[in-house]
Motif scaffolding. Sequence first.
Motif, short mmCIF file in Angstrom:
data_model
loop_
_atom_site.label_atom_id
_atom_site.label_comp_id
_atom_site.label_asym_id
_atom_site.label_seq_id
_atom_site.Cartn_x
_atom_site.Cartn_y
_atom_site.Cartn_z
N TYR A 180 0.81 -1.22 0.00
CA TYR A 180 0.00 0.00 0.00
C TYR A 180 0.85 1.27 0.00
CZ TYR A 180 1.32 -0.94 4.86
OH TYR A 180 2.04 -1.24 5.98
N ALA A 195 8.72 7.96 10.25
CA ALA A 195 9.91 7.79 9.40
C ALA A 195 9.76 6.54 8.54
CB ALA A 195 11.15 7.66 10.28
N TRP A 198 11.30 3.96 7.66
CA TRP A 198 12.39 3.03 8.01
C TRP A 198 11.81 1.65 8.25
CZ3 TRP A 198 14.21 6.79 12.37
CH2 TRP A 198 15.17 7.69 11.85
N THR A 200 6.51 6.86 14.88
CA THR A 200 6.38 5.59 14.18
C THR A 200 7.62 5.46 13.30
OG1 THR A 200 4.98 4.23 12.75
CG2 THR A 200 4.77 6.61 12.43
N GLY A 202 9.12 2.19 12.60
CA GLY A 202 9.33 0.80 12.20
C GLY A 202 9.57 -0.08 13.42
N HIS A 229 2.67 1.46 15.78
CA HIS A 229 3.14 0.34 14.97
C HIS A 229 1.90 -0.49 14.65
CE1 HIS A 229 6.53 -1.91 13.45
NE2 HIS A 229 6.01 -3.03 13.93
N ASN A 230 1.53 -0.53 13.41
CA ASN A 230 0.25 -1.15 13.04
C ASN A 230 0.39 -2.64 12.73
OD1 ASN A 230 -1.05 1.30 13.29
ND2 ASN A 230 -0.84 1.83 11.13
N ASP A 236 -1.81 -3.80 10.73
CA ASP A 236 -2.25 -3.60 9.35
C ASP A 236 -3.45 -4.43 8.90
OD1 ASP A 236 -0.70 -1.43 8.76
OD2 ASP A 236 0.79 -2.51 7.60
N ARG A 270 8.65 -8.40 6.43
CA ARG A 270 8.66 -8.61 7.88
C ARG A 270 7.41 -9.40 8.23
NH1 ARG A 270 7.26 -2.60 10.22
NH2 ARG A 270 8.71 -2.00 8.61
N ILE A 276 -5.25 -1.12 8.20
CA ILE A 276 -5.76 -0.51 6.96
C ILE A 276 -6.88 -1.39 6.43
CG2 ILE A 276 -5.13 0.38 4.69
CD1 ILE A 276 -2.25 0.23 5.43
N ASN A 303 -7.19 3.05 9.18
CA ASN A 303 -6.87 3.74 7.92
C ASN A 303 -7.70 3.13 6.79
OD1 ASN A 303 -4.14 5.33 8.50
ND2 ASN A 303 -3.94 3.34 9.52
N MET A 304 -8.24 3.99 5.94
CA MET A 304 -8.82 3.52 4.67
C MET A 304 -7.67 3.63 3.67
SD MET A 304 -11.72 2.71 3.04
CE MET A 304 -13.29 3.59 2.96
N LEU A 305 -7.47 2.58 2.89
CA LEU A 305 -6.36 2.62 1.93
C LEU A 305 -6.40 3.89 1.07
CD1 LEU A 305 -3.99 1.16 0.39
CD2 LEU A 305 -5.75 0.36 -1.20
N VAL A 306 -5.27 4.59 1.01
CA VAL A 306 -5.11 5.67 0.03
C VAL A 306 -4.42 5.01 -1.17
CG1 VAL A 306 -4.06 7.92 -0.44
CG2 VAL A 306 -4.84 7.37 1.88
N ALA A 309 -5.92 7.56 7.76
CA ALA A 309 -5.78 7.85 6.32
C ALA A 309 -7.09 7.63 5.58
CB ALA A 309 -4.70 6.96 5.73
N LEU A 328 1.47 11.66 5.84
CA LEU A 328 2.93 11.61 5.70
C LEU A 328 3.33 12.14 4.34
CD1 LEU A 328 3.63 8.20 7.47
CD2 LEU A 328 4.17 10.47 8.33
N1 SAM Z 1 7.84 2.78 8.36
C1 SAM Z 1 7.17 2.60 9.59
C2 SAM Z 1 6.33 1.34 9.60
O1 SAM Z 1 5.76 1.00 8.58
O2 SAM Z 1 6.27 0.68 10.65
C3 SAM Z 1 6.30 3.79 9.99
C4 SAM Z 1 5.60 4.61 8.95
S1 SAM Z 1 4.31 3.78 8.03
C5 SAM Z 1 4.01 4.86 6.72
C6 SAM Z 1 2.90 3.91 9.12
C7 SAM Z 1 1.60 3.30 8.68
O3 SAM Z 1 0.99 4.10 7.69
C8 SAM Z 1 1.62 1.92 8.07
O4 SAM Z 1 1.72 0.89 9.02
C9 SAM Z 1 0.26 1.88 7.39
O5 SAM Z 1 -0.71 1.35 8.27
C10 SAM Z 1 -0.05 3.36 7.09
N2 SAM Z 1 -0.08 3.62 5.64
C11 SAM Z 1 0.98 3.72 4.81
N3 SAM Z 1 0.59 3.94 3.55
C12 SAM Z 1 -0.77 3.97 3.56
C13 SAM Z 1 -1.75 4.14 2.55
N4 SAM Z 1 -1.43 4.30 1.26
N5 SAM Z 1 -3.06 4.13 2.91
C14 SAM Z 1 -3.38 3.94 4.21
N6 SAM Z 1 -2.49 3.77 5.21
C15 SAM Z 1 -1.19 3.77 4.89
#
Ligand code: SAM
Length: 350
Positions: free
Chosen positions: A75, A116, A118, A146, A148, A168-169, A171, A184, A208, A238-241, A279, A307
Amino acid sequence: MHSFVTEKESQAVTAVEEIRHNWSRQEVEALFALPFSDLLFEAQTMHRQYFDPNQVQVSTLLSIKTGACPEDCAYCPQSTRYDTGLETEKLMEVEHVLKQARAAVASGATRFCMGAAWRSPKQRDMPHVVAMVKGVRELGLESCMTLGMLTQSQATELSEAGLDYYNHNLDTSPEYYGDVITTRTYQDRLETLDHVRRSGMKVCSGGIVGMGEQQGDRAGLLQQLANLPQHPQSVPINMLVRVKGTPLENEEDLDPFEFIRTIAAARIMMPASHVRLSAGREEMNEQMHALAYLAGANSIFYGEKLLTTPNPRANADMALFARLGIEPERRHVEKAPEIPSPHFYDAAVS
Ligand code: SAM
Ligand code: DTB
Ligand code: SF4
């Protein structure tokens, strides 16, 4: 409970009068299967036992390191594996982060979240993020990061620096997870949550929806979250973007009522937690926002950018709050009995 609800459905609802950590998949699926109005009624009833239903907490979000992430989350626009046209940025200077945090204070936010791109922080990054945490807290904001996966010692270092929340999701459900991320494991995520909990920080964890998963996967995600030893204090939904260039760019629309059902089930299952409408709000109209608040969402990300993707403008959110009689939550006063600390559980199992 009125007579239109079957006995099975009524059991699903009446069994939730306390904070539980033993949800079966069947029970969660029964919640999702409730008639929409019954589900919302139960969620709103539960919401009122633990929170002021007319207050919504507002958090702002800042990307402190953008793009070039080695992970393959299907995503995510920040993965280096997908060509999304994103401009990458290295770790932001502490002073720049604090400038944004001061703007967040001025906008009325109470929590400042820093994200971040990461897989996990490197040891050389830690002094910089620790300085960010200390600076944000000095401004009187609650802090969240957040970054990682974390080791136990990194979690402890952040906790000692004063970080309030770590996001930390999980997901999605354990069953669907491998279709979305291969770099992971689900177990890795659970371990990071364990390190965060043991460090004494509050946990922010959610997921998500709209990634092509089944309703059972949405139920499975909530079951995992609610059966953690302690409920995450914040649960972002979160709703998927759909971002062009990612594997999920052409994913079909999720039925908006399914999104609302997920919020309502999260509210019922984790009644003392803040459920965050995260989101995807840019695609949601005002009526959808109002339904989400009615279903028990009581936190949002506030400000015109998440973000890397757009978010509704702050004044649009405030205008809707005013029309709905909602106030931004100033300070969260826990009406619920204290969520027991991890040490409580250590004692309980030993
Ligand atoms: N990199 C770290 C991690 O993934 O653990 C932290 C930042 S990451 C962008 C944080 C969260 O943003 C992800 O776990 C995911 O749930 C959400 N996310 C990222 N891209 C997304 C998208 N396109 N639509 C909805 N949620 C999103
Ligand atoms: C969360 O659950 N949602 C936020 C926050 N935690 C860090 C991130 C949403 C990111 C949406 C895509 C983007 O803007 O890059
Ligand atoms: Fe990297 Fe996080 Fe995006 Fe996954 S969600 S690709 S770990 S920034």
